[in-house]
Design a protein around this motif. Structure first.
Motif, PDB file in Angstrom:
ATOM      1  N   VAL A  55       0.830  -1.197   0.000  1.00 48.03           N
ATOM      2  CA  VAL A  55       0.000   0.000   0.000  1.00 48.03           C
ATOM      3  C   VAL A  55       0.869   1.254   0.000  1.00 48.03           C
ATOM      4  CG1 VAL A  55      -0.330   0.265   2.501  1.00 48.03           C
ATOM      5  CG2 VAL A  55      -2.141   0.977   0.920  1.00 48.03           C
ATOM      6  N   ALA A  58       1.948   1.721  -3.595  1.00 49.84           N
ATOM      7  CA  ALA A  58       0.793   2.136  -4.402  1.00 49.84           C
ATOM      8  C   ALA A  58       0.487   3.613  -4.184  1.00 49.84           C
ATOM      9  CB  ALA A  58      -0.423   1.273  -4.045  1.00 49.84           C
ATOM     10  N   TYR A 158      -5.870  -0.421   2.114  1.00 57.98           N
ATOM     11  CA  TYR A 158      -6.261   0.285   0.886  1.00 57.98           C
ATOM     12  C   TYR A 158      -7.499   1.147   1.128  1.00 57.98           C
ATOM     13  CZ  TYR A 158      -3.136  -1.571  -2.759  1.00 57.98           C
ATOM     14  OH  TYR A 158      -2.048  -1.839  -3.564  1.00 57.98           O
ATOM     15  N   PHE A 162      -6.533   5.016   0.724  1.00 56.88           N
ATOM     16  CA  PHE A 162      -6.957   5.599  -0.548  1.00 56.88           C
ATOM     17  C   PHE A 162      -8.188   6.482  -0.370  1.00 56.88           C
ATOM     18  CE2 PHE A 162      -4.022   2.738  -2.670  1.00 56.88           C
ATOM     19  CZ  PHE A 162      -3.567   3.543  -3.701  1.00 56.88           C
ATOM     20  N   LYS A 170      -9.557   7.485  -7.199  1.00 52.96           N
ATOM     21  CA  LYS A 170      -9.816   6.671  -6.020  1.00 52.96           C
ATOM     22  C   LYS A 170     -11.236   6.110  -5.967  1.00 52.96           C
ATOM     23  CE  LYS A 170     -10.904  10.409  -2.722  1.00 52.96           C
ATOM     24  NZ  LYS A 170     -10.453  11.061  -1.457  1.00 52.96           N
ATOM     25  N   LEU A 177     -12.297  -2.352  -5.421  1.00 50.54           N
ATOM     26  CA  LEU A 177     -11.869  -3.031  -4.197  1.00 50.54           C
ATOM     27  C   LEU A 177     -13.046  -3.766  -3.555  1.00 50.54           C
ATOM     28  CD1 LEU A 177      -9.643  -3.521  -2.057  1.00 50.54           C
ATOM     29  CD2 LEU A 177     -10.381  -1.384  -0.966  1.00 50.54           C
ATOM     30  N   LEU A 300      -4.299  -2.267  -7.704  1.00 50.51           N
ATOM     31  CA  LEU A 300      -4.909  -3.383  -6.982  1.00 50.51           C
ATOM     32  C   LEU A 300      -4.252  -4.721  -7.315  1.00 50.51           C
ATOM     33  CD1 LEU A 300      -8.672  -2.387  -7.412  1.00 50.51           C
ATOM     34  CD2 LEU A 300      -7.325  -2.238  -5.300  1.00 50.51           C
TER      35      LEU A 300
END
Length: 335
Positions: A55, A58, A158, A162, A170, A177, A300
């Motif tokens: 994460v 990312a 996440y 995010f 997002k 997600l 992801l």
């Protein structure tokens, strides 16, 4: 063949659904706090630090968030903490009793840092001592690889980070997600046979190199440090893909096995160069590509690629007469 890991792999989608459903309000509370802090610390050990790496990378690829990752032990001896600093520290642990991580949480509490725990054990010390506790809903896990914990823990990170970020896409990422349980359900069925065959092909190998860039590095770390070494009892080494040319390139030889995680990130330009070089040297290449499994936001990728990797490790252990959920020396904390 009846290994506990099989049951826990198949329970991943429902564990993720329950976590989203039952922890939604607390996830949202922490996301709101993330917006107003100057720094975010992510702390874990073993498989749990791998979710932190994923994460973090990312977010660094897509946002302006100030985020650092520490192992529990390293955080405990961090001399740069300031009493009352405007930061948040998120502590990840399957058992909620990992000694190094628990000591780090207590230090953060002493410094007045807002603490959050993400654990699979509702009665654990970390759940009791953090200012906000998020419980992943994987029920009791006994297989060493902690498949349900990995997926749910990564999803919580996440969701929190995010949602509180400035990532321009997002909303799409978070929507995908929340659809991940359905995708994982499908992948658990569609990926098994191919990875069973792959495991049989590689069952006699004793060392694997594992490379990824961006958030795939965290997964390559988990793959090497916990999946190969703990689950399949094989030696393995994780590397950022860009580090291939700094050391590993001198060890590449014909028939050496190397696993690449590839998601077409901008940073995967260097991953592709490593793949090309390895092909020219006739290494035994295993290339897991995101595009072969799903059409989702590339960030992801770890959620998707971990499923075929689980099957590969599961059968690699099986073909070597090992239980992929058993341990030799590691002890899980139970109460």
């Amino acid at each position: 063949m009846a290994y506990k890991m099989y049951d826990e792999m198949m329970e991943q989608p429902n564990a993720l659904r329950k976590t989203f459903d039952l922890e939604a309000s607390k996830l949202d509370i922490v996301s709101q706090k993330v917006v107003d802090v100057d720094k975010i610390y992510l702390v874990g050990c073993g498989s749990s630090i791998s979710t932190c790496y994923s994460v973090r990378d990312a977010l660094r690829m897509s946002t302006t968030m100030n985020i650092e990752v520490f192992s529990g032990y390293e955080f405990s001896y961090n001399k740069y903490l300031v009493n009352g600093e405007n930061s948040i520290a998120i502590f990840t642990s399957q058992s909620g009793e990992t000694a190094d991580t628990l000591a780090a949480l207590r230090k953060a509490n002493d410094y007045g840092i807002y603490t959050v725990s993400i654990s699979n054990e509702p009665d654990s010390s970390m759940v009791k001592e953090a200012k906000t506790a998020i419980v992943t809903r994987g029920d009791r896990e006994t297989a060493i690889l902690g498949t349900k914990t990995y997926i749910t823990q990564l999803a919580c990170l996440y969701e929190i980070l995010f949602k509180g970020s400035d990532y321009e896409n997002k909303d799409v990422l978070l929507s995908q997600l929340h659809e991940m349980p359905n995708l994982i359900e499908d992948l658990l069925i569609s990926c098994e046979e191919d990875n069973k065959k792959l495991a049989e092909e590689f069952k006699d190998e004793e060392i694997f190199y594992c490379l990824g860039s961006g958030p795939n590095f965290g997964l390559s770390y988990k793959l090497a440090m916990t999946m190969f070494m703990e689950g399949a009892i094989k030696h393995a080494c994780p590397l950022y893909a860009a580090e291939f040319r700094h050391g590993l390139i001198e060890r590449v030889e014909k028939d050496v096995p190397i696993v690449f995680l590839y998601s077409d990130f901008d940073s995967d330009e260097i991953t592709q160069k490593a793949i090309d070089f390895s092909e020219n040297q006739e290494l035994k290449i295993i290339n897991y590509k995101l595009s072969d499994y799903a059409d989702v936001d590339k960030l992801l990728s770890p959620f998707v690629l971990v499923i075929p990797l689980e099957w590969f490790i599961y059968y690699l252990a099986h073909f070597n007469n090992e239980d992929p959920g058993a341990t030799r020396h590691i002890g899980k904390v139970r109460y």
